[in-house]
Scaffold this motif. Structure first.
Motif, PDB file in Angstrom:
ATOM      1  N   ARG A 111       9.799 -66.917 -32.407  1.00  0.00           N
ATOM      2  CA  ARG A 111       8.420 -66.738 -32.840  1.00  0.00           C
ATOM      3  C   ARG A 111       8.187 -67.576 -34.089  1.00  0.00           C
ATOM      4  N   HIS A 112       7.131 -68.357 -34.091  1.00  0.00           N
ATOM      5  CA  HIS A 112       6.772 -69.118 -35.282  1.00  0.00           C
ATOM      6  C   HIS A 112       5.826 -68.282 -36.141  1.00  0.00           C
ATOM      7  N   SER A 113       6.057 -68.288 -37.435  1.00  0.00           N
ATOM      8  CA  SER A 113       5.171 -67.571 -38.346  1.00  0.00           C
ATOM      9  C   SER A 113       3.822 -68.281 -38.417  1.00  0.00           C
ATOM     10  N   GLU A 114       2.829 -67.579 -38.919  1.00  0.00           N
ATOM     11  CA  GLU A 114       1.505 -68.194 -39.057  1.00  0.00           C
ATOM     12  C   GLU A 114       1.559 -69.392 -39.993  1.00  0.00           C
ATOM     13  N   ALA A 115       2.379 -69.290 -41.037  1.00  0.00           N
ATOM     14  CA  ALA A 115       2.515 -70.415 -41.968  1.00  0.00           C
ATOM     15  C   ALA A 115       3.125 -71.623 -41.266  1.00  0.00           C
ATOM     16  N   MET A 116       4.124 -71.379 -40.414  1.00  0.00           N
ATOM     17  CA  MET A 116       4.744 -72.478 -39.677  1.00  0.00           C
ATOM     18  C   MET A 116       3.763 -73.082 -38.679  1.00  0.00           C
ATOM     19  N   ILE A 117       2.965 -72.238 -38.031  1.00  0.00           N
ATOM     20  CA  ILE A 117       1.966 -72.745 -37.085  1.00  0.00           C
ATOM     21  C   ILE A 117       0.997 -73.684 -37.797  1.00  0.00           C
ATOM     22  N   ARG A 118       0.576 -73.305 -38.998  1.00  0.00           N
ATOM     23  CA  ARG A 118      -0.350 -74.167 -39.750  1.00  0.00           C
ATOM     24  C   ARG A 118       0.294 -75.521 -40.048  1.00  0.00           C
ATOM     25  N   GLN A 119       1.589 -75.511 -40.358  1.00  0.00           N
ATOM     26  CA  GLN A 119       2.283 -76.771 -40.623  1.00  0.00           C
ATOM     27  C   GLN A 119       2.410 -77.607 -39.350  1.00  0.00           C
ATOM     28  N   LEU A 120       2.708 -76.942 -38.236  1.00  0.00           N
ATOM     29  CA  LEU A 120       2.861 -77.670 -36.976  1.00  0.00           C
ATOM     30  C   LEU A 120       1.548 -78.315 -36.552  1.00  0.00           C
ATOM     31  N   VAL A 121       0.449 -77.608 -36.747  1.00  0.00           N
ATOM     32  CA  VAL A 121      -0.862 -78.144 -36.377  1.00  0.00           C
ATOM     33  C   VAL A 121      -1.207 -79.357 -37.233  1.00  0.00           C
TER      34      VAL A 121
ATOM     35  N   GLY B  67       3.337 -79.746 -30.807  1.00  0.00           N
ATOM     36  CA  GLY B  67       4.760 -80.006 -30.988  1.00  0.00           C
ATOM     37  C   GLY B  67       5.611 -78.973 -30.279  1.00  0.00           C
ATOM     38  N   PRO B  68       6.474 -78.259 -31.006  1.00  0.00           N
ATOM     39  CA  PRO B  68       7.388 -77.303 -30.371  1.00  0.00           C
ATOM     40  C   PRO B  68       6.759 -75.951 -30.059  1.00  0.00           C
ATOM     41  N   ALA B  69       5.514 -75.745 -30.458  1.00  0.00           N
ATOM     42  CA  ALA B  69       4.908 -74.416 -30.329  1.00  0.00           C
ATOM     43  C   ALA B  69       3.798 -74.397 -29.286  1.00  0.00           C
ATOM     44  N   ILE B  70       3.843 -73.417 -28.397  1.00  0.00           N
ATOM     45  CA  ILE B  70       2.706 -73.133 -27.524  1.00  0.00           C
ATOM     46  C   ILE B  70       1.809 -72.172 -28.290  1.00  0.00           C
ATOM     47  N   LEU B  71       0.654 -72.664 -28.691  1.00  0.00           N
ATOM     48  CA  LEU B  71      -0.242 -71.870 -29.523  1.00  0.00           C
ATOM     49  C   LEU B  71      -0.911 -70.757 -28.725  1.00  0.00           C
ATOM     50  N   ARG B  72      -1.165 -71.050 -27.452  1.00  0.00           N
ATOM     51  CA  ARG B  72      -1.854 -70.062 -26.623  1.00  0.00           C
ATOM     52  C   ARG B  72      -1.749 -70.479 -25.165  1.00  0.00           C
ATOM     53  N   HIS B  73      -1.747 -69.508 -24.279  1.00  0.00           N
ATOM     54  CA  HIS B  73      -1.934 -69.826 -22.865  1.00  0.00           C
ATOM     55  C   HIS B  73      -2.938 -68.843 -22.282  1.00  0.00           C
TER      56      HIS B  73
ATOM     57  N   ALA C 271      10.189 -84.252 -19.069  1.00  0.00           N
ATOM     58  CA  ALA C 271       9.775 -84.165 -20.474  1.00  0.00           C
ATOM     59  C   ALA C 271       9.758 -82.711 -20.943  1.00  0.00           C
ATOM     60  N   VAL C 272       9.333 -81.798 -20.062  1.00  0.00           N
ATOM     61  CA  VAL C 272       9.386 -80.371 -20.402  1.00  0.00           C
ATOM     62  C   VAL C 272      10.834 -79.939 -20.612  1.00  0.00           C
ATOM     63  N   LYS C 273      11.716 -80.404 -19.739  1.00  0.00           N
ATOM     64  CA  LYS C 273      13.142 -80.084 -19.877  1.00  0.00           C
ATOM     65  C   LYS C 273      13.655 -80.508 -21.253  1.00  0.00           C
ATOM     66  N   THR C 274      13.345 -81.746 -21.642  1.00  0.00           N
ATOM     67  CA  THR C 274      13.778 -82.243 -22.955  1.00  0.00           C
ATOM     68  C   THR C 274      13.180 -81.401 -24.070  1.00  0.00           C
ATOM     69  N   TRP C 275      11.923 -81.016 -23.900  1.00  0.00           N
ATOM     70  CA  TRP C 275      11.238 -80.192 -24.903  1.00  0.00           C
ATOM     71  C   TRP C 275      11.926 -78.835 -25.061  1.00  0.00           C
ATOM     72  N   THR C 276      12.361 -78.220 -23.955  1.00  0.00           N
ATOM     73  CA  THR C 276      13.022 -76.911 -24.050  1.00  0.00           C
ATOM     74  C   THR C 276      14.371 -77.004 -24.747  1.00  0.00           C
ATOM     75  N   GLU C 277      14.929 -78.197 -24.835  1.00  0.00           N
ATOM     76  CA  GLU C 277      16.220 -78.372 -25.500  1.00  0.00           C
ATOM     77  C   GLU C 277      16.086 -78.429 -27.016  1.00  0.00           C
ATOM     78  N   ARG C 278      14.837 -78.473 -27.513  1.00  0.00           N
ATOM     79  CA  ARG C 278      14.626 -78.420 -28.956  1.00  0.00           C
ATOM     80  C   ARG C 278      15.019 -77.046 -29.482  1.00  0.00           C
ATOM     81  N   SER C 279      15.633 -77.021 -30.635  1.00  0.00           N
ATOM     82  CA  SER C 279      16.072 -75.742 -31.203  1.00  0.00           C
ATOM     83  C   SER C 279      14.923 -74.953 -31.802  1.00  0.00           C
ATOM     84  N   ASP C 280      13.725 -75.580 -31.906  1.00  0.00           N
ATOM     85  CA  ASP C 280      12.598 -74.884 -32.524  1.00  0.00           C
ATOM     86  C   ASP C 280      11.452 -74.618 -31.553  1.00  0.00           C
ATOM     87  N   CYS C 281      11.620 -74.940 -30.269  1.00  0.00           N
ATOM     88  CA  CYS C 281      10.497 -74.734 -29.350  1.00  0.00           C
ATOM     89  C   CYS C 281      10.356 -73.246 -29.027  1.00  0.00           C
TER      90      CYS C 281
END
Length: 484
Positions: free
Chosen positions: A250-260, A285-291, A370-380
């Protein structure tokens, strides 16, 4: 005085709990995931024989192929019943008639779950007991559309499935989706506990088997001997363990603001036919903000939901699957009419670059890789939920005759697991932005039209300032500009 019948069967200790559950009238379904070599087929053949002897019943014994049904299932059932007088054996009809204790005649019919036109042979019958052996090899559509209806209208009907786990398939779903309130149960029988206690294995033998299969922790050994359904299928392109790990982050709200601030906000949409669901994914980036999940929406509803989503997240790019059952192009047209600037994604088209065209069979393979590579990120991070886990880890891959990576088609996946990979496809659409950046060095904006309606509003300076690492052209993208 009635002479007692002797059934040629002695249950192993690992199956005693299964026998207890099956004896309960409240049990409607029992799903068993078992190690190899525990005698799964012997067990289910004994269940069929006992049910046939006790009371007049119509029984279906379904194996993946007709060869398995007749050479394995048939032989085992007859072996259990070999001391029972009055049997009528009709192998040409794949039928055994058994005299029941209540004076009637039970029937045991044998079917294929895969090579019989999708178990079409069961249609038209009604059964009191359905047994599916090696259920992991039977497709979800066959199970739902051909097998389940045969038990409707039969009081106290029971379903028993058994097999060895393979991947996120029908067997996996049956074990995940049980409803205890409806009398459904599951049992898992690993070799290291159930097999050792039953005397089938010693720990030394298991260690030797594990060593031959590459080690105790290897997925093949874990699935086939430890009955572990949570390990990744070797044929799956996306690692199930990585998806589970991402779902726990889970990304914190502060981290989400930085990612955006650091990444472009990209919206992807898989618009389904009106009878199905549409998925919208917003990613930075590594965060799905919403679905967003929309059940059976119209194309107008999809377009206006996309407009609201783009505005809410101040999105930088909008990508739509334009081959989704004919809905994509219509959604894109409406999006343009209300001031959005969508980019179509053709999953069946050529990969983005010439080098990718040599590596991937089509755009779908490129983007899911590309999704596969993305899931290999340690922060996704990925939203929680079993349905999303199944979708993400379901697609299998192969290297085709042109030596290119090819991903299992959406239609084939749906036939195999009974659900569509809508979330995965919407997420894959968001990956199209990186390919476009590589090719065009441009971010396609999705902001509303300017007041005069002639061009799309842009904020390239702000984009340069906030989206570090993204190169943006000074030219405004027009959807009808064929020079792009």
């Amino acid at each position: 005085m009635t002479t007692p019948l002797t059934l040629n069967y002695k249950p192993r200790s690992c199956f005693l709990e299964a026998h207890r559950l099956i004896a309960l009238k409240s049990t409607t379904a029992l799903h068993i995931g078992a190690s190899r070599r525990l005698g799964k087929t012997v067990f289910v053949s004994a269940i069929a024989a006992m049910r046939a002897l006790v009371s007049t019943s119509d029984i279906a014994f379904i194996a993946p192929t007709l060869t398995q049904a007749l050479n394995v299932g048939w032989r085992n059932v007859l072996d259990r019943l070999r001391d029972v007088p009055g049997l009528v054996v009709k192998k040409g009809e794949a039928l055994i008639e058994v005299p029941a204790a209540d004076g009637g005649t039970s029937t045991i019919r044998f079917f294929a779950g895969v090579d019989d036109g999708g178990a079409g042979g069961v249609r038209g019958y009604g059964f009191d007991l359905v047994i599916i052996d090696e259920v992991a090899q039977v497709g979800s559509d066959v199970y739902l559309n051909a097998i389940l209806p045969t038990m409707s209208g039969r009081p106290n009907a029971q379903l028993i499935t058994i097999g060895t786990f393979r991947s996120v398939d029908l067997m996996y779903q049956l074990h995940e989706d049980i409803d205890l309130a409806q009398g459904e149960h599951t049992i898992t029988l690993p070799a290291s506990t159930a097999g050792v206690e039953a005397g089938v294995f010693t720990l030394q033998e298991l260690l030797a088997v594990a060593d031959k299969m590459g080690g105790w922790g290897k997925p093949a050994f874990q699935r086939e001997y430890e009955a572990n359904r949570f390990v990744t299928d070797e044929e799956a392109i996306i690692d199930q363990a990585l998806v589970r790990a991402a779902q726990e982050r889970r990304h914190s709200e502060a981290m989400i603001r930085q990612l955006v601030q650091a990444y472009p906000v990209v919206v992807g949409c898989d618009p389904a036919p009106t009878s199905d669901r549409t998925i919208i994914v917003v990613r930075a980036g590594p965060a799905i903000l919403r679905h967003v999940v929309m059940q059976a929406p119209t194309v107008q509803e999809i377009a206006h939901k996309l407009l609201a989503t783009v505005r809410e997240y101040d999105a930088d790019a909008l990508f739509i699957d334009n081959g989704a059952g004919g809905q994509g192009p219509a959604v894109m047209d409406i999006c343009r009419s209300i001031g959005l600037n969508p980019v179509g994604v053709d999953f069946g088209g050529r990969p983005t670059t010439e080098s990718d065209a040599y590596a991937y069979a089509n755009r779908r393979a490129e983007l899911i890789s590309a999704v596969k590579t993305w899931t290999e990120r340690s922060d996704c991070s990925i939203p929680p939920g079993e349905d999303i886990l199944r979708e993400m880890s379901a697609p299998r891959y192969e290297i085709n005759s042109q030596n290119r990576l090819q991903v299992e088609s959406k239609k084939a996946i749906r036939k195999r697991i009974g659900m569509s990979t809508d979330f995965l496809d919407a997420l894959a659409c968001t990956m199209a932005t990186s390919a476009l950046l590589d090719r065009e060095e441009a971010v396609y904006t999705v902001r509303p039209r300017s007041p005069d309606g002639s061009r799309y509003q842009t904020d390239f300076e702000g984009l340069k300032h906030h989206r570090d690492g993204f190169v943006v052209l000074d030219e405004v993208f027009e959807p009808h500009n064929t020079n792009w």
